[in-house]
Scaffold this motif. Structure first.
Motif, mmCIF file in Angstrom:
data_model
loop_
_atom_site.group_PDB
_atom_site.id
_atom_site.type_symbol
_atom_site.label_atom_id
_atom_site.label_comp_id
_atom_site.label_asym_id
_atom_site.label_seq_id
_atom_site.Cartn_x
_atom_site.Cartn_y
_atom_site.Cartn_z
ATOM 1 N N ASN A 55 0.834 -1.195 0.000
ATOM 2 C CA ASN A 55 0.000 0.000 0.000
ATOM 3 C C ASN A 55 0.872 1.251 0.000
ATOM 4 N N THR A 56 0.977 1.899 -1.147
ATOM 5 C CA THR A 56 1.820 3.086 -1.274
ATOM 6 C C THR A 56 0.975 4.328 -1.497
ATOM 7 N N ALA A 57 1.412 5.453 -0.910
ATOM 8 C CA ALA A 57 0.814 6.733 -1.261
ATOM 9 C C ALA A 57 1.112 7.003 -2.729
ATOM 10 N N ARG A 58 0.201 7.658 -3.432
ATOM 11 C CA ARG A 58 0.339 7.821 -4.875
ATOM 12 C C ARG A 58 1.216 9.001 -5.265
ATOM 13 N N ARG A 59 1.534 9.862 -4.326
ATOM 14 C CA ARG A 59 2.334 11.048 -4.613
ATOM 15 C C ARG A 59 3.471 11.174 -3.604
ATOM 16 N N PHE A 60 4.594 11.767 -4.036
ATOM 17 C CA PHE A 60 5.679 12.079 -3.117
ATOM 18 C C PHE A 60 5.229 13.163 -2.141
ATOM 19 N N ARG A 61 5.897 13.197 -1.029
ATOM 20 C CA ARG A 61 5.705 14.292 -0.076
ATOM 21 C C ARG A 61 7.045 14.996 0.107
ATOM 22 N N ALA A 62 7.043 16.319 -0.005
ATOM 23 C CA ALA A 62 8.282 17.086 0.136
ATOM 24 C C ALA A 62 8.799 16.985 1.570
ATOM 25 N N VAL A 63 10.117 16.797 1.701
ATOM 26 C CA VAL A 63 10.738 16.720 3.025
ATOM 27 C C VAL A 63 12.143 17.298 2.946
ATOM 28 N N ARG A 64 12.505 18.117 3.909
ATOM 29 C CA ARG A 64 13.821 18.736 3.935
ATOM 30 C C ARG A 64 14.860 17.743 4.460
ATOM 31 N N MET A 65 15.993 17.700 3.814
ATOM 32 C CA MET A 65 17.058 16.803 4.231
ATOM 33 C C MET A 65 17.605 17.167 5.605
ATOM 34 N N ASP A 66 17.512 18.428 5.984
ATOM 35 C CA ASP A 66 18.059 18.854 7.274
ATOM 36 C C ASP A 66 17.038 18.796 8.402
ATOM 37 N N ASN A 67 15.841 18.221 8.125
ATOM 38 C CA ASN A 67 14.775 18.156 9.123
ATOM 39 C C ASN A 67 14.639 16.729 9.634
ATOM 40 N N ASP A 68 14.359 16.577 10.922
ATOM 41 C CA ASP A 68 14.219 15.236 11.490
ATOM 42 C C ASP A 68 12.991 14.498 10.977
ATOM 43 N N GLU A 69 12.091 15.195 10.277
ATOM 44 C CA GLU A 69 10.955 14.531 9.648
ATOM 45 C C GLU A 69 11.429 13.508 8.615
ATOM 46 N N LEU A 70 12.632 13.701 8.109
ATOM 47 C CA LEU A 70 13.216 12.770 7.133
ATOM 48 C C LEU A 70 13.107 11.328 7.603
ATOM 49 N N PHE A 71 13.297 11.111 8.905
ATOM 50 C CA PHE A 71 13.380 9.759 9.437
ATOM 51 C C PHE A 71 12.027 9.047 9.505
ATOM 52 N N ARG A 72 10.965 9.742 9.096
ATOM 53 C CA ARG A 72 9.640 9.122 9.039
ATOM 54 C C ARG A 72 9.393 8.418 7.712
ATOM 55 N N PHE A 73 10.281 8.618 6.755
ATOM 56 C CA PHE A 73 10.087 8.087 5.409
ATOM 57 C C PHE A 73 11.006 6.892 5.160
ATOM 58 N N PRO A 74 10.476 5.775 4.663
ATOM 59 C CA PRO A 74 11.345 4.628 4.367
ATOM 60 C C PRO A 74 12.127 4.788 3.078
ATOM 61 N N PHE A 75 11.697 5.715 2.223
ATOM 62 C CA PHE A 75 12.257 5.819 0.874
ATOM 63 C C PHE A 75 12.162 7.272 0.435
ATOM 64 N N VAL A 76 13.282 7.828 -0.069
ATOM 65 C CA VAL A 76 13.270 9.215 -0.547
ATOM 66 C C VAL A 76 13.979 9.311 -1.892
ATOM 67 N N VAL A 77 13.574 10.318 -2.649
ATOM 68 C CA VAL A 77 14.149 10.600 -3.965
ATOM 69 C C VAL A 77 14.920 11.913 -3.895
ATOM 70 N N MET A 78 16.100 11.927 -4.501
ATOM 71 C CA MET A 78 16.922 13.133 -4.573
ATOM 72 C C MET A 78 17.349 13.328 -6.020
ATOM 73 N N THR A 79 16.948 14.435 -6.603
ATOM 74 C CA THR A 79 17.311 14.697 -7.986
ATOM 75 C C THR A 79 17.331 16.192 -8.247
ATOM 76 N N GLY A 80 17.870 16.577 -9.382
ATOM 77 C CA GLY A 80 17.980 17.991 -9.713
ATOM 78 C C GLY A 80 19.034 18.192 -10.787
ATOM 79 N N GLU A 81 19.339 19.456 -11.016
ATOM 80 C CA GLU A 81 20.339 19.815 -12.025
ATOM 81 C C GLU A 81 21.288 20.855 -11.446
ATOM 82 N N GLY A 82 22.505 20.927 -12.001
ATOM 83 C CA GLY A 82 23.459 21.942 -11.587
ATOM 84 C C GLY A 82 24.228 21.574 -10.332
ATOM 85 N N ASN A 83 25.195 22.401 -10.009
ATOM 86 C CA ASN A 83 26.059 22.166 -8.855
ATOM 87 C C ASN A 83 25.312 22.430 -7.552
ATOM 88 N N PHE A 84 25.741 21.782 -6.480
ATOM 89 C CA PHE A 84 25.167 22.035 -5.158
ATOM 90 C C PHE A 84 26.156 21.608 -4.081
#
Length: 214
Positions: A55-84
């Motif tokens: 049973n998966t939610a059908r949409r991603f939920r935005a979460v900040r990498m520097d926030n402890d809310e991150l640890f509530r998610f079993p799976f995260v996506v990281m993508t983008g363009e350009g330097n960081f």
């Protein structure tokens, strides 16, 4: 049918970061200030539910990498363009996240070479030099939901490939320098095309299933 029931049983036994209501919520990382995916396709979330019963939610939920809310998610996506550049807190969080059972799928948007270099640099800072290694096609990640025998890179003559970071003998990060955006199912996407892997939907579904069942 037997495979479907086995996947569901293992899932229920092995998922420590699942939402209370029993729905797997996957995160879309915000990092390095305001960088995030604008159009990475989430169609594979529905595909995993249809093919496995997870049973998966059908949409991603935005979460900040520097926030402890991150640890509530079993799976995260990281993508983008350009330097960081990640902050110290972001580096610390993502290390603790995967060490604690979370899984990161990373993809260079539009096959961005600048993003690719930045991601490799950051992984080296967090996990050590040469931490990203090629994932052989014999790895179980290529057979969890769909049997995948090749990775088709859209705009280059050679085959695509995946790389990963392992901890304790298990993959905790998967990365594609080509890009894993299922562009045929992307919404409002300005992607230039790059050399995104053409079978990204199936690959991403396999990665999610592996992440939840490993």
């Amino acid at each position: 049918m037997m495979k479907k029931f086995l996947l569901m049983f293992l899932f229920l036994c092995a998922l420590p970061l699942m939402a209370k209501e029993g729905v797997v919520q996957c995160g879309n990382l915000i990092y390095a200030g305001s960088k995030t995916s604008r159009c990475f396709s989430d169609e594979f979330l529905s595909t995993v539910q249809q093919r496995t019963g997870i049973n998966t939610a059908r949409r991603f939920r935005a979460v900040r990498m520097d926030n402890d809310e991150l640890f509530r998610f079993p799976f995260v996506v990281m993508t983008g363009e350009g330097n960081f550049h990640l902050t110290a807190k972001e580096r610390d969080n993502i290390r603790k996240y995967v060490e604690g059972g979370g899984f990161l799928l990373a993809s260079a948007g539009c096959s961005s070479s600048d993003w690719d270099r930045a991601f490799r640099r950051e992984m080296g800072e967090i996990f050590g030099a040469e931490s990203l290694r090629p994932v052989p096609m014999s790895h179980p990640i290529f057979s969890t939901v769909f049997p995948i025998t090749s990775l088709k890179a859209g705009k280059r003559p050679t085959s695509g490939y995946l790389e990963g970071v392992e901890l304790g003998g298990k993959l905790v990060i998967i990365y594609s320098a080509d890009g894993l955006n299922d562009s045929s199912n992307s919404r409002n996407c300005c992607c230039c095309g790059g050399s995104e892997l053409e079978n990204a939907l199936e690959i991403n579904a396999n990665i999610l299933a592996y992440a939840l069942l490993r």
